[in-house]
Structures are given as structure tokens and as C-alpha cells.
Design an enzyme around this catalytic site. Structure first.
Site, PDB file in Angstrom:
ATOM      1  N   GLU A  94     -47.906-107.411 -74.000  1.00 46.91           N
ATOM      2  CA  GLU A  94     -46.643-107.697 -74.046  1.00 46.91           C
ATOM      3  C   GLU A  94     -45.591-106.336 -74.253  1.00 46.91           C
ATOM      4  OE1 GLU A  94     -46.057-111.321 -76.320  1.00 46.91           O
ATOM      5  OE2 GLU A  94     -47.226-112.470 -75.118  1.00 46.91           O
ATOM      6  N   GLU A  98     -44.549 -98.310 -68.162  1.00 46.17           N
ATOM      7  CA  GLU A  98     -44.830 -98.382 -66.673  1.00 46.17           C
ATOM      8  C   GLU A  98     -43.994 -97.053 -66.168  1.00 46.17           C
ATOM      9  OE1 GLU A  98     -45.584-102.675 -64.866  1.00 46.17           O
ATOM     10  OE2 GLU A  98     -43.484-102.385 -65.525  1.00 46.17           O
TER      11      GLU A  98
END
EC number: 2.4.1.207
Length: 284
Positions: A94, A98
Site C-alpha cells: 500500500e 512507480e
């Protein structure tokens, strides 16, 4: 003002302490191939991982254990050349990094996010001050009961503090696994999906090196209290990790002022003027 000798000695001591505290966690021992088995490979006595993306598949590896609080780190060398439409991801379920590919000569976008209670609308994005495809760089997620900090080469780039007492969700009740992946995201990653992957440039290869986890092992609900208890063994609960130091604050501000390109806390249009409540709190 401290002498140069004193400063060098202090830096040496810090380096020794940090080096001795890392948990050996090479890839085959600590991770398994989650999907894309023919596009993933381990090498270098388990210290190296290569992920491949082509028209048939991408790939993902996942840690065998879950963790609650601590630090995870990885050295990553991103896909070179025309990587538009690809996403290289490194995340702790979580809490994520990226890396959004781009056309040749354009910088990657570093996309960070944190999910709580299924809500992940907390993105911050950055360009960086170096070429992420030329060499390996260290990407670390530090997570404790007080805050989550994202680091690149030991410089903090983002902080998310715990304001659970004010009704703001914080990830502190569930263990997380570590992932590394490379996949096709050309429906959204580059200019909102306007630029598609050029498969003539494939196969795309992302390289990972020296995964380390210095973290509390998740053993079910009993770990919620065990991993948060203040003790010498739970080094992440030390007061020194409860807030960035003044020098780290200077580094963070330098990154934010020069390299941040998106902050959800400033996107009034997206939230119809209802900015998330943590944005009005002390963030660092």
C-alpha cells in the site's frame, strides 16, 4: 563549528552502524516470482533480479513474508531508451514507488502513493536530478507508527504522517509484502495514455540489485502491538525516526521546490475544493 576530523568520524560511525544493521535478504531466499515466470530471472548469487516486458507478458516478484514497520530498500536501474507506456514498480503493498516511462531523452516520472482503507488518492510525482537508466540508485521506504518516508539515495522526497487520532487513516494494522514489477500501462502512464508502447523497442528490461528488509515480520494480529512497541529491538520506534532532522528537512524542501511536478494536496479541481484533511496538518 565542528572540525573536519570530527565530521568525518561521525560520518564513519554512521556508515558502520547502517552497514551492520542491514538484514541479508537476497532475491531467491526472500522473494518468489508472482507472475511472468519466463520474464523474470535471478543472478549474481541472488543479489540481482532482472524483469522483462514484451508483447506477451511483463513480470512481478513478491516477498515471501509480510512486514509491519521498518525499512525496505532496493537498488534499481530503469528501462533505458524509449520506455513510454511502461511502468517499473517497487512497492510495499500500500506504499509505492512507480516509475513512469517516457520517450527517449525525456525524464521518467517518479509516482508515489499511499493507500489507506482502500483509498489511494494521495499521489505525489517528481522528476529527478539524475538519469535513472544510467546506473543503479537506492529507493527506500521507511515506515513506522509515526510516519512513512520515501527516500531516493538517502534523500527524503516525501512524508506521510500519522494523524489517525484525527480520523485520518494510517497503515498500521496489516502486514505488507514487497513487490517489484514491470508491466504495460500505456492506457494511462505516459501523458494519460496518449503515448503507447513502441514494441519495436522491446524487450524492455528493468534491473534490481541488493534487496534489503530491516523490518518487523508480520505474524498476524499479534504483530500490531508487538511491532509498534517502543523497544531497542524495534529500532524504527526510536524518537530519532519520529520526524525528519533539520538537515533532512532541508533536503526534502530542496526536492519539493525543484523536482515535484504534482501534489494531490494542491489539486483543488480534482477534489471539488474538498482537499483531504491531512493536507491541512503539519506534513513533515
Amino acid at each position: 563549528m565542528p572540525s573536519l576530523k570530527a565530521l568525518l568520524l561521525a560520518l564513519f560511525i554512521i556508515a558502520v552502524v547502517v552497514d551492520q544493521s542491514f538484514v541479508e535478504a537476497n532475491f531467491p531466499k526472500s522473494m518468489y516470482i508472482n507472475w511472468g515466470a519466463h520474464h523474470s530471472s535471478f543472478a549474481g548469487n541472488g543479489e540481482d533480479l532482472q524483469l522483462v516486458l514484451d508483447q506477451t507478458s511483463g513480470s512481478d516478484v513478491k516477498s515471501k513474508r509480510s512486514f509491519l514497520f521498518g525499512s525496505i530498500e532496493m537498488l534499481i536501474k530503469l528501462v533505458p531508451g524509449n520506455s513510454a507506456g511502461t511502468v517499473t514498480a517497487y512497492y510495499h503493498d500500500e506504499i509505492n514507488f512507480e516509475f513512469l516511462g517516457n520517450v527517449s531523452g525525456q525524464p521518467y516520472i517518479v509516482h508515489t502513493n499511499i493507500y489507506t482503507q482502500g483509498n489511494g488518492s494521495r499521489e505525489q510525482q517528481f522528476y529527478l536530478w539524475f538519469d535513472q537508466t544510467a546506473d543503479f540508485h537506492n529507493y527506500t521506504i521507511h515506515w513506522n507508527p509515526t510516519e512513512v518516508v520515501w527516500y531516493i539515495d538517502n534523500l527524503p522526497i516525501r512524508v506521510f504522517r500519522n494523524y489517525e487520532k484525527d480520523g485520518i487513516a494510517f497503515p498500521n494494522k496489516q502486514g505488507m509484502r514487497v513487490h517489484a514489477s514491470l508491466w504495460n500501462a500505456d492506457n494511462w502512464a505516459t501523458r494519460g495514455g496518449l503515448v503507447k508502447i513502441d514494441w519495436n523497442s522491446s524487450p524492455f528490461i528493468a534491473r534490481f540489485h541488493r534487496f534489503r528488509a530491516r523490518a518487523c515480520k508480520w505474524d498476524g494480529p499479534v504483530s500490531i502491538n508487538q511491532c509498534a512497541t517502543k523497544s531497542p529491538a524495534n529500532w524504527w520506534t526510536s524518537p530519532s525516526f519520529s520526524q525528519l532532522s533539520s538537515s533532512q528537512m532541508g533536503q526534502l524542501n530542496w526536492v519539493r521546490q525543484n523536482f515535484m511536478i504534482y501534489d494531490y494536496c494542491k489539486d483543488t479541481k480534482r477534489f471539488n475544493g474538498q482537499i483531504p484533511p491531512e493536507c491541512f496538518k503539519q506534513q513533515f
